[in-house]
Design an enzyme around this catalytic site. Sequence first.
Site, PDB file in Angstrom:
ATOM      1  N   LEU A   1      31.197  79.120  71.823  1.00 27.92           N
ATOM      2  CA  LEU A   1      29.897  78.692  71.302  1.00 27.92           C
ATOM      3  C   LEU A   1      28.850  78.991  72.367  1.00 27.92           C
ATOM      4  O   LEU A   1      29.079  78.759  73.553  1.00 27.92           O
ATOM      5  CB  LEU A   1      29.888  77.188  71.009  1.00 27.92           C
ATOM      6  CG  LEU A   1      30.184  76.699  69.593  1.00 27.92           C
ATOM      7  CD1 LEU A   1      30.093  75.176  69.532  1.00 27.92           C
ATOM      8  CD2 LEU A   1      29.254  77.317  68.563  1.00 27.92           C
ATOM      9  N   ASP A   2      27.695  79.481  71.946  1.00 28.04           N
ATOM     10  CA  ASP A   2      26.613  79.720  72.898  1.00 28.04           C
ATOM     11  C   ASP A   2      26.246  78.428  73.619  1.00 28.04           C
ATOM     12  O   ASP A   2      26.392  77.334  73.055  1.00 28.04           O
ATOM     13  CB  ASP A   2      25.379  80.260  72.173  1.00 28.04           C
ATOM     14  CG  ASP A   2      25.552  81.702  71.724  1.00 28.04           C
ATOM     15  OD1 ASP A   2      26.473  82.369  72.234  1.00 28.04           O
ATOM     16  OD2 ASP A   2      24.774  82.154  70.864  1.00 28.04           O
TER      17      ASP A   2
END
EC number: 5.4.99.25
Length: 348
Positions: free
Chosen positions: A51-52
Amino acid sequence: MDPNGEHSPLGFLPCYKPPGATSRDLVNRAQRRLRGEFGLRKLKVGHTGTLDPLAEGLVLLAIGSAARLTPWVLQHGKRYLADFRLGVSSESGDLESELVTQTDVKLPTAAEIEQVLKDFHGVVEQTPPAHSAIKVDGERAHKRARRGEDFEMPKRRILIDSVKLISYEPPMMRLDVRCGSGTYLRTLGMDVAAACGCAAVMTKLIRNEVGRFTLDDTLDCAFMFDDDDREKMSSEPMVKYLRPAIEGLTHMPAMNLDRQQIGMLQAGIRISGTPEAPSEPLPEAWIGCIDQVDTFDRNTDVLDCIGVDRSDGSSGPWGELVAILRPHGKLWHPLRVFPTTESITLRG
């Protein structure tokens, strides 16, 4: 085995990653904590999809030998809630870069957005953002982008099961997206906005589901990034959230194994048998599209099955994972084998 001769854990740990933390940092902190809980000097921990940093939500960690199952776990769809601000743009496509407001741009109506969304279904071609972890010529794209280099991002095909407009209060748009691995939600929102005649940046992203795992299943790992809360939460064992590895594979056909077959597989010998249908199969439309997507390998999609031991009924409704099996003529080849003694008792 660990250095003390004990068997290593095997399973998946659904974690909530807070915004601002990297997935790699979550892995590192969880690894240190789990080594202490299990009393191990070494313990392999990985994730099944990053996930960013600005995003939050479910990150599924693979513990111990479960890291060897990542290619099959990646077959699962993911579900996101994504917020976008229309009428602005940024170099990164999110709030990480300076926002530039568009002038003389008419924002779309909700009806216009919903009409455009009909074109974003099934196999879709997407150009990932330059500010991403994808490697271009051997280097992470975001590093080259931050140096101001001019380079072209390769297009890729991704799979979108559904995308719905949940709310729209101009200029804010919220989308509910079910998609396959490798999908960039920033790019999806920007592409939807472009089709409506404007720009967009992603302002918030929450991952709610990975296969059968949901945000409700997760251990909230925000405490690991807050020095004030770390001691307060130290009595909460992470291991209680550990799920059996087989729960990440319920979309695959399963073959019940007897003791002789288990012994043959552990010796690397192919076996005969007929697998049952998956207990939680992927949607038919998903299976029909899956081999058209760049991020999937047809050899590790719907052809493989899992070998399970259900002899004593103590391993929950799915049994205990023994092996990943791949068809070889009329026999099944043991592609990944997990000694049953390696498993630990996990909550069902």
